[in-house]
Design a protein around this motif. Sequence first.
Motif, PDB file in Angstrom:
ATOM      1  N   LYS A  90       0.810  -1.220   0.000  1.00  0.00           N
ATOM      2  CA  LYS A  90       0.000   0.000   0.000  1.00  0.00           C
ATOM      3  C   LYS A  90       0.845   1.272   0.000  1.00  0.00           C
ATOM      4  N   THR A  91       1.779   1.361   0.923  1.00  0.00           N
ATOM      5  CA  THR A  91       2.587   2.580   1.045  1.00  0.00           C
ATOM      6  C   THR A  91       3.478   2.766  -0.174  1.00  0.00           C
ATOM      7  N   THR A  92       4.085   1.699  -0.641  1.00  0.00           N
ATOM      8  CA  THR A  92       4.935   1.773  -1.833  1.00  0.00           C
ATOM      9  C   THR A  92       4.127   2.277  -3.026  1.00  0.00           C
ATOM     10  N   LEU A  93       2.939   1.729  -3.213  1.00  0.00           N
ATOM     11  CA  LEU A  93       2.079   2.154  -4.322  1.00  0.00           C
ATOM     12  C   LEU A  93       1.622   3.594  -4.139  1.00  0.00           C
ATOM     13  N   ALA A  94       1.244   3.964  -2.918  1.00  0.00           N
ATOM     14  CA  ALA A  94       0.783   5.334  -2.655  1.00  0.00           C
ATOM     15  C   ALA A  94       1.885   6.348  -2.972  1.00  0.00           C
ATOM     16  N   LYS A  95       3.105   6.060  -2.552  1.00  0.00           N
ATOM     17  CA  LYS A  95       4.222   6.965  -2.832  1.00  0.00           C
ATOM     18  C   LYS A  95       4.469   7.074  -4.339  1.00  0.00           C
ATOM     19  N   LYS A  96       4.412   5.954  -5.031  1.00  0.00           N
ATOM     20  CA  LYS A  96       4.641   5.932  -6.486  1.00  0.00           C
ATOM     21  C   LYS A  96       3.575   6.758  -7.203  1.00  0.00           C
ATOM     22  N   LEU A  97       2.316   6.506  -6.879  1.00  0.00           N
ATOM     23  CA  LEU A  97       1.222   7.244  -7.525  1.00  0.00           C
ATOM     24  C   LEU A  97       1.268   8.722  -7.150  1.00  0.00           C
ATOM     25  N   SER A  98       1.659   9.008  -5.921  1.00  0.00           N
ATOM     26  CA  SER A  98       1.764  10.390  -5.475  1.00  0.00           C
ATOM     27  C   SER A  98       2.758  11.165  -6.349  1.00  0.00           C
ATOM     28  N   ARG A  99       3.898  10.549  -6.609  1.00  0.00           N
ATOM     29  CA  ARG A  99       4.912  11.187  -7.472  1.00  0.00           C
ATOM     30  C   ARG A  99       4.399  11.329  -8.909  1.00  0.00           C
ATOM     31  N   GLU A 100       3.823  10.244  -9.436  1.00  0.00           N
ATOM     32  CA  GLU A 100       3.386  10.241 -10.831  1.00  0.00           C
ATOM     33  C   GLU A 100       2.223  11.194 -11.090  1.00  0.00           C
ATOM     34  N   LEU A 101       1.308  11.289 -10.142  1.00  0.00           N
ATOM     35  CA  LEU A 101       0.093  12.074 -10.338  1.00  0.00           C
ATOM     36  C   LEU A 101       0.151  13.437  -9.646  1.00  0.00           C
ATOM     37  N   ASP A 102       1.226  13.692  -8.936  1.00  0.00           N
ATOM     38  CA  ASP A 102       1.395  14.936  -8.198  1.00  0.00           C
ATOM     39  C   ASP A 102       0.224  15.173  -7.240  1.00  0.00           C
ATOM     40  N   LEU A 103      -0.086  14.132  -6.466  1.00  0.00           N
ATOM     41  CA  LEU A 103      -1.150  14.191  -5.459  1.00  0.00           C
ATOM     42  C   LEU A 103      -0.545  13.860  -4.094  1.00  0.00           C
ATOM     43  N   PRO A 104      -1.004  14.521  -3.045  1.00  0.00           N
ATOM     44  CA  PRO A 104      -0.499  14.171  -1.712  1.00  0.00           C
ATOM     45  C   PRO A 104      -1.044  12.807  -1.283  1.00  0.00           C
ATOM     46  N   TYR A 105      -0.234  12.071  -0.525  1.00  0.00           N
ATOM     47  CA  TYR A 105      -0.750  10.808  -0.002  1.00  0.00           C
ATOM     48  C   TYR A 105      -0.765  10.850   1.515  1.00  0.00           C
ATOM     49  N   PHE A 106      -1.701  10.100   2.071  1.00  0.00           N
ATOM     50  CA  PHE A 106      -1.906  10.069   3.510  1.00  0.00           C
ATOM     51  C   PHE A 106      -2.026   8.623   3.964  1.00  0.00           C
ATOM     52  N   GLU A 107      -1.366   8.314   5.077  1.00  0.00           N
ATOM     53  CA  GLU A 107      -1.465   6.990   5.675  1.00  0.00           C
ATOM     54  C   GLU A 107      -2.561   7.029   6.739  1.00  0.00           C
ATOM     55  N   LEU A 108      -3.499   6.104   6.665  1.00  0.00           N
ATOM     56  CA  LEU A 108      -4.576   6.087   7.655  1.00  0.00           C
ATOM     57  C   LEU A 108      -4.045   5.877   9.072  1.00  0.00           C
ATOM     58  N   ASP A 109      -2.919   5.181   9.207  1.00  0.00           N
ATOM     59  CA  ASP A 109      -2.333   5.034  10.545  1.00  0.00           C
ATOM     60  C   ASP A 109      -2.022   6.397  11.151  1.00  0.00           C
ATOM     61  N   ASN A 110      -1.645   7.363  10.299  1.00  0.00           N
ATOM     62  CA  ASN A 110      -1.344   8.710  10.801  1.00  0.00           C
ATOM     63  C   ASN A 110      -2.605   9.525  11.045  1.00  0.00           C
ATOM     64  N   VAL A 111      -3.735   9.042  10.581  1.00  0.00           N
ATOM     65  CA  VAL A 111      -5.021   9.651  10.931  1.00  0.00           C
ATOM     66  C   VAL A 111      -5.431   9.144  12.314  1.00  0.00           C
ATOM     67  N   VAL A 112      -5.136   7.877  12.567  1.00  0.00           N
ATOM     68  CA  VAL A 112      -5.454   7.272  13.867  1.00  0.00           C
ATOM     69  C   VAL A 112      -4.513   7.786  14.952  1.00  0.00           C
ATOM     70  N   TRP A 113      -3.231   7.871  14.614  1.00  0.00           N
ATOM     71  CA  TRP A 113      -2.208   8.211  15.595  1.00  0.00           C
ATOM     72  C   TRP A 113      -1.605   9.575  15.310  1.00  0.00           C
ATOM     73  N   GLU A 114      -1.454  10.362  16.360  1.00  0.00           N
ATOM     74  CA  GLU A 114      -0.708  11.615  16.250  1.00  0.00           C
ATOM     75  C   GLU A 114       0.739  11.274  16.600  1.00  0.00           C
ATOM     76  N   ARG A 115       1.608  11.420  15.615  1.00  0.00           N
ATOM     77  CA  ARG A 115       3.015  11.033  15.792  1.00  0.00           C
ATOM     78  C   ARG A 115       3.760  12.125  16.554  1.00  0.00           C
ATOM     79  N   GLN A 116       4.408  11.732  17.636  1.00  0.00           N
ATOM     80  CA  GLN A 116       5.204  12.668  18.428  1.00  0.00           C
ATOM     81  C   GLN A 116       6.517  12.000  18.806  1.00  0.00           C
TER      82      GLN A 116
END
Length: 180
Positions: free
Chosen positions: A17-43
């Motif tokens: 998932k993450t590998t594909l999201a990063k690849k598509l993000s670069r190719e399509l110039d779209l931001p990508y978001f990991e749902l784990d980072n929606v669940v967790w606030e990283r500190q």
Amino acid sequence: MGDIKKIHIIGSVASGKTTLAKKLSRELDLPYFELDNVVWERQQTGDIRRTEEERAEYLKQIVGMEGWIMEGVHNEWWVEESFRHADVIIFLDTNYSVRTYRIIKRFILQKLRLEKAHYTPTFRIFLKMFKWNKYFEENGKPHFFEAFKEVQDKVMKVSTIKELNQRIYSLRTTMPAEKE
């Protein structure tokens, strides 16, 4: 991919998932978001689980954007808004044994500090990943196809990168050309 600006990628642990999201993000110039980072606030002091209200608000902000790529294993009720707003949902149905191999490889690379992680790669988490992988195979996958029947027309289920590339190429060639 033409008019496709909102992509949700779902699959088990180590499905790509993450590998594909990063690849598509670069190719399509779209931001990508990991749902784990929606669940967790990283500190730096450790991750803090967001409240349901904080999580819902954060997801709403992302979904309201003009374009995005969302990826994660999550297919609980709170992710429904993302599924509904997605132009396409890519379901990575990677072979179970491939995912198992990737879990082992990932753990070794993380312990050698050759791959970054949002978490501390402990042996306990390593073992949990096998449980999560099995749980997704037996429960998460059937749940997704049963609970989210209303979005199944958007689902592109793929098992390999080759199949994914063929499906994406097919999307590109069958979509009407954009007007200038």
